[in-house]
Structures are given as C-alpha cells and as structure tokens.
Design a protein around this motif. Structure first.
Motif, PDB file in Angstrom:
ATOM      1  N   CYS A 195       0.861  -1.243  -0.004  1.00 47.29           N
ATOM      2  CA  CYS A 195       0.007  -0.155  -0.008  1.00 47.29           C
ATOM      3  C   CYS A 195       0.899   1.029   0.047  1.00 47.29           C
ATOM      4  CB  CYS A 195      -0.696  -0.246   1.203  1.00 47.29           C
ATOM      5  SG  CYS A 195      -1.958  -1.418   1.469  1.00 47.29           S
ATOM      6  N   GLY A 196       0.173   2.291  -0.502  1.00 46.39           N
ATOM      7  CA  GLY A 196       1.012   3.613  -0.358  1.00 46.39           C
ATOM      8  C   GLY A 196       0.189   4.558   0.437  1.00 46.39           C
ATOM      9  N   GLY A 197       1.138   5.462   0.687  1.00 50.69           N
ATOM     10  CA  GLY A 197       0.453   6.722   1.379  1.00 50.69           C
ATOM     11  C   GLY A 197       0.162   6.358   2.850  1.00 50.69           C
ATOM     12  N   VAL A 198      -1.264   6.942   3.117  1.00 54.17           N
ATOM     13  CA  VAL A 198      -1.403   6.990   4.600  1.00 54.17           C
ATOM     14  C   VAL A 198      -1.917   5.672   5.090  1.00 54.17           C
ATOM     15  CG1 VAL A 198      -3.144   7.819   6.135  1.00 54.17           C
ATOM     16  CG2 VAL A 198      -2.276   9.362   4.594  1.00 54.17           C
ATOM     17  N   ILE A 199      -2.485   5.016   3.842  1.00 57.06           N
ATOM     18  CA  ILE A 199      -2.894   3.391   4.257  1.00 57.06           C
ATOM     19  C   ILE A 199      -1.566   2.549   4.458  1.00 57.06           C
ATOM     20  CG2 ILE A 199      -4.204   1.614   2.893  1.00 57.06           C
ATOM     21  CD1 ILE A 199      -5.734   3.499   1.554  1.00 57.06           C
ATOM     22  N   ALA A 200      -0.756   2.903   4.046  1.00 58.76           N
ATOM     23  CA  ALA A 200       0.423   2.065   4.515  1.00 58.76           C
ATOM     24  C   ALA A 200       0.939   2.027   6.042  1.00 58.76           C
ATOM     25  CB  ALA A 200       1.895   2.578   3.618  1.00 58.76           C
ATOM     26  N   LEU A 201       0.181   3.032   6.597  1.00 57.18           N
ATOM     27  CA  LEU A 201       0.243   3.029   8.250  1.00 57.18           C
ATOM     28  C   LEU A 201      -0.265   1.816   8.783  1.00 57.18           C
ATOM     29  CD1 LEU A 201       0.375   6.828   8.469  1.00 57.18           C
ATOM     30  CD2 LEU A 201       2.471   5.423   8.357  1.00 57.18           C
ATOM     31  N   LEU A 202      -1.399   1.362   8.137  1.00 55.18           N
ATOM     32  CA  LEU A 202      -2.135   0.496   8.788  1.00 55.18           C
ATOM     33  C   LEU A 202      -1.590  -0.929   8.819  1.00 55.18           C
ATOM     34  CD1 LEU A 202      -5.687   0.934   7.018  1.00 55.18           C
ATOM     35  CD2 LEU A 202      -4.838   1.868   9.034  1.00 55.18           C
ATOM     36  N   SER A 203      -1.797  -1.688   9.993  1.00 54.33           N
ATOM     37  CA  SER A 203      -1.350  -2.985  10.183  1.00 54.33           C
ATOM     38  C   SER A 203      -2.370  -3.808   9.229  1.00 54.33           C
ATOM     39  CB  SER A 203      -1.340  -3.603  11.399  1.00 54.33           C
ATOM     40  OG  SER A 203      -2.711  -3.700  11.875  1.00 54.33           O
ATOM     41  N   TRP A 204      -1.778  -5.032   8.932  1.00 63.19           N
ATOM     42  CA  TRP A 204      -2.707  -6.053   8.131  1.00 63.19           C
ATOM     43  C   TRP A 204      -4.038  -6.343   8.595  1.00 63.19           C
ATOM     44  CZ3 TRP A 204      -2.100  -6.618   2.903  1.00 63.19           C
ATOM     45  CH2 TRP A 204      -1.009  -6.266   2.388  1.00 63.19           C
ATOM     46  N   ASN A 205      -4.261  -6.493   9.863  1.00 67.57           N
ATOM     47  CA  ASN A 205      -5.489  -6.517  10.565  1.00 67.57           C
ATOM     48  C   ASN A 205      -6.239  -5.357  10.499  1.00 67.57           C
ATOM     49  OD1 ASN A 205      -5.212  -9.283  11.461  1.00 67.57           O
ATOM     50  ND2 ASN A 205      -3.831  -8.604  13.147  1.00 67.57           N
ATOM     51  N   GLN A 206      -5.632  -4.089  10.654  1.00 63.31           N
ATOM     52  CA  GLN A 206      -6.281  -2.965  10.526  1.00 63.31           C
ATOM     53  C   GLN A 206      -6.773  -2.738   9.086  1.00 63.31           C
ATOM     54  OE1 GLN A 206      -3.210  -0.342  12.126  1.00 63.31           O
ATOM     55  NE2 GLN A 206      -4.012  -0.235  14.041  1.00 63.31           N
ATOM     56  N   HIS A 207      -6.091  -3.092   8.264  1.00 66.70           N
ATOM     57  CA  HIS A 207      -6.294  -3.027   6.702  1.00 66.70           C
ATOM     58  C   HIS A 207      -7.658  -3.817   6.277  1.00 66.70           C
ATOM     59  CE1 HIS A 207      -4.486  -1.599   2.674  1.00 66.70           C
ATOM     60  NE2 HIS A 207      -5.603  -2.335   2.422  1.00 66.70           N
ATOM     61  N   PHE A 208      -7.525  -5.059   6.992  1.00 69.61           N
ATOM     62  CA  PHE A 208      -8.838  -5.887   6.897  1.00 69.61           C
ATOM     63  C   PHE A 208     -10.135  -5.413   7.348  1.00 69.61           C
ATOM     64  CE2 PHE A 208     -11.666  -9.044   8.779  1.00 69.61           C
ATOM     65  CZ  PHE A 208     -12.078  -9.835   7.382  1.00 69.61           C
ATOM     66  N   ILE A 209      -9.845  -4.593   8.484  1.00 70.37           N
ATOM     67  CA  ILE A 209     -11.236  -3.935   9.169  1.00 70.37           C
ATOM     68  C   ILE A 209     -11.507  -2.713   8.283  1.00 70.37           C
ATOM     69  CG2 ILE A 209     -11.992  -2.601  11.095  1.00 70.37           C
ATOM     70  CD1 ILE A 209      -9.980  -4.618  12.851  1.00 70.37           C
ATOM     71  N   PHE A 210     -10.520  -1.917   7.915  1.00 66.92           N
ATOM     72  CA  PHE A 210     -10.631  -0.746   6.833  1.00 66.92           C
ATOM     73  C   PHE A 210     -11.319  -1.371   5.548  1.00 66.92           C
ATOM     74  CE2 PHE A 210      -9.015   1.282   3.142  1.00 66.92           C
ATOM     75  CZ  PHE A 210      -9.187   2.921   3.663  1.00 66.92           C
ATOM     76  N   ASN A 211     -11.049  -2.436   5.139  1.00 67.25           N
ATOM     77  CA  ASN A 211     -11.466  -2.966   3.745  1.00 67.25           C
ATOM     78  C   ASN A 211     -13.020  -3.228   4.039  1.00 67.25           C
ATOM     79  OD1 ASN A 211      -9.217  -2.389   2.585  1.00 67.25           O
ATOM     80  ND2 ASN A 211      -8.804  -4.287   1.829  1.00 67.25           N
TER      81      ASN A 211
END
Length: 149
Positions: A105-121
């Motif tokens: 990921c790029g930008g601000v989204i790269a700051l998320l962990s994969w678990n946080q990314h899952f919840i985000f999605n």
C-alpha cells in the motif's frame, strides 16, 4: 427517499476520494507498487505484477469517474464493491495463508497493520453494499411513484 440518495452520494464521494488518492499515488509511485507486487507471497500475483501495477490504479480512477455522475453511479458503486472485495480477498490471503506480510500500500494506508487494513476494507465493503441498496431502493420508489401518477 432524499436521505437515501444523500447517504449514497456521501458514500460515493468518499469512494471517489479514496480511489483518486490511491489510484494516482500508485501511478505516481509506480515502481514501489510494482516492486511490492513482485514481492507478493502469491506466485499468481508475481506473474502478472506488470499488468496489475497499471490496471488496478486505472480501474480505481475509472470507478471514481463513474461515481461522479448520477447515470453511472450505480455501476461505479458495483465497481467499488468489486475492487474492495478483491482487495479484501488479498488481505485475507496475506493474513491467513502467507508466510510473510509484505507492504503493498502507499500513502496513509501504508500506516495500517494488515489486521487494521482488513477492518478498513470490510468497512468500505459494507459502505458500498449500503449505498447500492439505498440507491436501488430510492430508484425503485421513484419509478413506482412515477407509475402511480
């Protein structure tokens, strides 16, 4: 009915901002996105990394454009749902089946962990489904009101 349309428009605007941001950041920093795809733990992603590194950002921008106009908004919302479900499937693959967790990921989204990314999605998938339902319901009610006149 006005509230349904307003909520679907707000969700559409949020998707436009998300996809314009992520699409252009992937295109502007294409080497990073491509390299992250090459480093993917999944062989099928590695084999088509060159293709994906161009298609994904272009699809994000096309979907954002579809969301701009009322006539194409529903198609844009279905496109948003498809993209977010695809991204979520990839994140699930990383979380549950990957021997390591790359960062693609790029930008601000790269700051998320994969678990946080899952919840985000998941939140974005729910928003897309909600907007589709609201827009379809408001369109159906508008058609029924027109027929009654």
């Amino acid at each position: 009915q006005k509230h349904r349309i307003l909520i679907s428009e707000i969700i559409s605007i949020l998707f436009i901002m998300l996809f314009v941001y992520t699409g252009f950041s992937k295109l502007m920093d294409g080497n990073t996105f491509y390299n992250n795809l090459i480093n993917s733990p999944f062989a099928h992603v590695k084999s088509i990394a060159g293709f994906i590194s161009w298609v994904i950002p272009l699809l994000e921008i096309i979907v954002a454009i579809l969301l701009l106009f009322r006539k194409t908004r529903l198609k844009g919302l279905y496109g948003s749902l498809g993209l977010m479900m695809s991204f979520t499937a990839y994140v699930i693959g990383i979380l549950f089946f990957s021997p390591y967790e790359p960062c693609s990921c790029g930008g601000v989204i790269a700051l998320l962990s994969w678990n946080q990314h899952f919840i985000f999605n998941i939140i974005w998938v729910i928003m897309a489904i909600s907007a589709i339902v609201l827009l379809r319901e408001s369109s159906a009610k508008a058609i029924n009101n027109y027929k009654l006149k």
